[in-house]
Design a protein around this motif. Structure first.
Motif, PDB file in Angstrom:
ATOM      1  N   GLU A 103       0.522  -1.374   0.004  1.00 42.71           N
ATOM      2  CA  GLU A 103      -0.095  -0.037   0.191  1.00 42.71           C
ATOM      3  C   GLU A 103       0.906   1.227   0.056  1.00 42.71           C
ATOM      4  O   GLU A 103       1.634   1.329   0.508  1.00 42.71           O
ATOM      5  CB  GLU A 103      -0.481  -0.055   0.753  1.00 42.71           C
ATOM      6  CG  GLU A 103      -1.611   1.176   1.521  1.00 42.71           C
ATOM      7  CD  GLU A 103      -0.871   2.444   2.747  1.00 42.71           C
ATOM      8  OE1 GLU A 103      -0.477   3.258   2.439  1.00 42.71           O
ATOM      9  OE2 GLU A 103      -0.588   1.855   3.548  1.00 42.71           O
ATOM     10  N   ARG A 104       0.751   1.773  -0.708  1.00 43.59           N
ATOM     11  CA  ARG A 104       1.629   3.691  -1.025  1.00 43.59           C
ATOM     12  C   ARG A 104       1.018   4.550  -0.852  1.00 43.59           C
ATOM     13  O   ARG A 104      -0.095   4.919  -1.387  1.00 43.59           O
ATOM     14  CB  ARG A 104       2.131   3.086  -2.531  1.00 43.59           C
ATOM     15  CG  ARG A 104       3.162   2.000  -2.871  1.00 43.59           C
ATOM     16  CD  ARG A 104       3.208   2.599  -4.321  1.00 43.59           C
ATOM     17  NE  ARG A 104       3.966   1.499  -4.493  1.00 43.59           N
ATOM     18  CZ  ARG A 104       4.419   0.260  -4.478  1.00 43.59           C
ATOM     19  NH1 ARG A 104       2.750   0.015  -5.054  1.00 43.59           N
ATOM     20  NH2 ARG A 104       5.007  -0.917  -5.032  1.00 43.59           N
ATOM     21  N   GLN A 105       1.043   5.227   0.544  1.00 44.07           N
ATOM     22  CA  GLN A 105      -0.100   6.054   0.460  1.00 44.07           C
ATOM     23  C   GLN A 105      -1.363   6.433   0.874  1.00 44.07           C
ATOM     24  O   GLN A 105      -2.122   7.626   1.236  1.00 44.07           O
ATOM     25  CB  GLN A 105       0.269   7.561   0.004  1.00 44.07           C
ATOM     26  CG  GLN A 105       2.158   7.994  -0.076  1.00 44.07           C
ATOM     27  CD  GLN A 105       2.629   9.407  -1.120  1.00 44.07           C
ATOM     28  OE1 GLN A 105       2.682  10.392  -0.467  1.00 44.07           O
ATOM     29  NE2 GLN A 105       2.815   8.797  -2.550  1.00 44.07           N
ATOM     30  N   GLU A 106      -2.266   5.778   0.970  1.00 43.85           N
ATOM     31  CA  GLU A 106      -3.451   5.469   1.301  1.00 43.85           C
ATOM     32  C   GLU A 106      -3.722   5.705   2.515  1.00 43.85           C
ATOM     33  O   GLU A 106      -5.014   5.534   2.534  1.00 43.85           O
ATOM     34  CB  GLU A 106      -3.656   3.795   0.826  1.00 43.85           C
ATOM     35  CG  GLU A 106      -3.233   3.299  -0.390  1.00 43.85           C
ATOM     36  CD  GLU A 106      -4.661   2.185  -1.039  1.00 43.85           C
ATOM     37  OE1 GLU A 106      -5.182   1.414  -0.949  1.00 43.85           O
ATOM     38  OE2 GLU A 106      -3.236   1.576  -2.133  1.00 43.85           O
ATOM     39  N   TYR A 107      -2.804   5.225   3.819  1.00 43.55           N
ATOM     40  CA  TYR A 107      -3.449   5.851   5.276  1.00 43.55           C
ATOM     41  C   TYR A 107      -2.263   7.343   5.156  1.00 43.55           C
ATOM     42  O   TYR A 107      -3.383   7.197   6.020  1.00 43.55           O
ATOM     43  CB  TYR A 107      -3.318   4.017   5.951  1.00 43.55           C
ATOM     44  CG  TYR A 107      -3.113   5.369   7.677  1.00 43.55           C
ATOM     45  CD1 TYR A 107      -4.717   4.779   8.175  1.00 43.55           C
ATOM     46  CD2 TYR A 107      -2.576   5.210   8.192  1.00 43.55           C
ATOM     47  CE1 TYR A 107      -4.875   4.974   8.985  1.00 43.55           C
ATOM     48  CE2 TYR A 107      -2.537   5.508   9.631  1.00 43.55           C
ATOM     49  CZ  TYR A 107      -3.973   5.440  10.467  1.00 43.55           C
ATOM     50  OH  TYR A 107      -4.312   6.152  11.556  1.00 43.55           O
ATOM     51  N   ALA A 108      -0.823   6.840   5.598  1.00 41.02           N
ATOM     52  CA  ALA A 108      -1.026   8.291   5.571  1.00 41.02           C
ATOM     53  C   ALA A 108       0.271   8.574   4.582  1.00 41.02           C
ATOM     54  O   ALA A 108       1.335   7.912   3.813  1.00 41.02           O
ATOM     55  CB  ALA A 108       0.777   7.898   6.362  1.00 41.02           C
ATOM     56  N   LEU A 109       0.527   9.735   4.487  1.00 40.31           N
ATOM     57  CA  LEU A 109       0.803  10.395   2.989  1.00 40.31           C
ATOM     58  C   LEU A 109       2.274  10.428   3.612  1.00 40.31           C
ATOM     59  O   LEU A 109       2.921  10.555   4.716  1.00 40.31           O
ATOM     60  CB  LEU A 109       0.453  12.425   2.680  1.00 40.31           C
ATOM     61  CG  LEU A 109      -1.176  12.123   2.494  1.00 40.31           C
ATOM     62  CD1 LEU A 109      -1.310  13.764   2.534  1.00 40.31           C
ATOM     63  CD2 LEU A 109      -0.743  11.547   1.080  1.00 40.31           C
ATOM     64  N   GLY A 110       2.924  10.416   2.666  1.00 32.69           N
ATOM     65  CA  GLY A 110       4.776   9.780   2.716  1.00 32.69           C
ATOM     66  C   GLY A 110       5.125   8.724   3.114  1.00 32.69           C
ATOM     67  O   GLY A 110       6.617   8.375   3.363  1.00 32.69           O
ATOM     68  N   THR A 111       3.956   7.496   3.168  1.00 25.95           N
ATOM     69  CA  THR A 111       3.990   6.954   3.954  1.00 25.95           C
ATOM     70  C   THR A 111       4.256   5.241   2.611  1.00 25.95           C
ATOM     71  O   THR A 111       2.784   5.377   2.496  1.00 25.95           O
ATOM     72  CB  THR A 111       3.650   5.981   5.071  1.00 25.95           C
ATOM     73  OG1 THR A 111       4.032   7.085   6.160  1.00 25.95           O
ATOM     74  CG2 THR A 111       4.790   4.673   5.911  1.00 25.95           C
ATOM     75  N   VAL A 112       5.030   3.594   2.680  1.00 29.51           N
ATOM     76  CA  VAL A 112       4.603   2.717   1.826  1.00 29.51           C
ATOM     77  C   VAL A 112       4.855   1.370   2.852  1.00 29.51           C
ATOM     78  O   VAL A 112       5.549   2.031   4.320  1.00 29.51           O
ATOM     79  CB  VAL A 112       5.412   2.480   0.710  1.00 29.51           C
ATOM     80  CG1 VAL A 112       5.299   3.653  -0.598  1.00 29.51           C
ATOM     81  CG2 VAL A 112       6.813   2.057   1.254  1.00 29.51           C
ATOM     82  N   CYS A 113       4.207   0.780   2.954  1.00 28.78           N
ATOM     83  CA  CYS A 113       3.668  -0.327   3.829  1.00 28.78           C
ATOM     84  C   CYS A 113       3.445  -1.502   3.115  1.00 28.78           C
ATOM     85  O   CYS A 113       3.079  -1.739   1.470  1.00 28.78           O
ATOM     86  CB  CYS A 113       2.711   0.427   4.865  1.00 28.78           C
ATOM     87  SG  CYS A 113       2.452   1.930   6.352  1.00 28.78           S
TER      88      CYS A 113
END
Length: 256
Positions: free
Chosen positions: A196-206
């Motif tokens: 997931e790329r920036q779907e929950y928090a901008l500037g973060t990939v998970c």
């Protein structure tokens, strides 16, 4: 007033010590023992022992039947709490190991009783965890942990979850609606990580890795700043390679 308070402290400590000695004495007799015997073995005056035994029985640390005292259910709960803490410590040690080995924040989560539950996180100043700015349970459709857990549910459980926690954009990169999310979840392979790329928090990939541990959906996940996205895939592969050594502590942790 201060003097009276200070004088009470040793008295309280003494009462706790005497109560513990009574519990130890009771625990030494599988079939129980009468008050006089427990008082004698604990080295406590009988009137004091009677008072403490009544209190311990009221709180379910002891049971009294026909004048004989045995350990109560509350003692078992104390032992259970210690086991739970030991399990949690083992899990946290494992997550900390992988945080340091890979240099990323590491998460462990389960789907329990219809909700996403983040069980433990290992992070540090150089590998910070994602800030939970929107309720993690309600936004499962928008982060890798939630998507990974939802992908492991059957259709009925998944629909029930989304009925209670409707899909709505969390950032401009979030999945837009329920149909799009369902299509994405159905495309996830059984053992494939969810990215997931920036779907929950901008500037973060998970990324989240599905964990097979009995009938409970579980996952381990990692997160990185967007500018370090190139590290995400190698980090996932490194964690997947070591997941076998973690399964024992993860399986225990599901019961926490």
């Amino acid at each position: 007033m201060a003097g009276a308070t200070n004088a009470a402290v040793p008295t309280l400590i003494g009462s706790v010590q005497r109560a513990l000695r009574l519990l130890e004495a009771a625990g030494a007799h599988e079939g129980g023992a009468p008050a006089k015997q427990l008082a004698r073995e604990a080295g406590i005056p009988l009137p004091t022992a009677y008072h403490l035994l009544r209190t311990l029985t009221h709180e379910d640390y002891l049971r009294r039947d026909k004048g004989v005292f045995t350990l109560g259910d509350a003692v078992g709960r104390l032992a259970g709490s210690e086991r739970v803490q030991n399990r949690r410590s083992t899990l946290e040690d494992s997550l900390t190991h992988w945080r340091d080995a890979i240099g990323v924040a590491v998460y462990f989560a389960v789907y329990r009783e219809g909700e996403i539950e983040l069980v433990a996180v290992a992070d540090s100043p150089y590998a910070p965890a994602v800030h939970e700015w929107a309720d993690f349970r309600e936004t499962g459709h928008a982060h890798a942990i939630g998507q990974c857990l939802l992908s492991q549910l059957d259709d009925d459980a998944r629909r029930d979850h989304l009925d209670r926690h409707p899909v709505q954009p969390v950032t401009r990169y979030s999945v837009r609606d329920r149909a799009a999310l369902m299509e994405r979840l159905e495309a996830v392979g059984r053992r494939e990580p969810v990215v997931e790329r920036q779907e929950y928090a901008l500037g973060t990939v998970c990324a989240a890795i599905p964990i097979t541990a009995g009938d409970v959906a579980a996952t381990m996940a990692i997160s990185l700043p967007l500018q370090q996205e190139a590290r995400l895939r190698p980090a996932v592969e490194q964690l997947q390679a070591g997941i076998g050594s973690l399964l024992a502590s993860l399986a225990f942790s599901i019961s926490i």
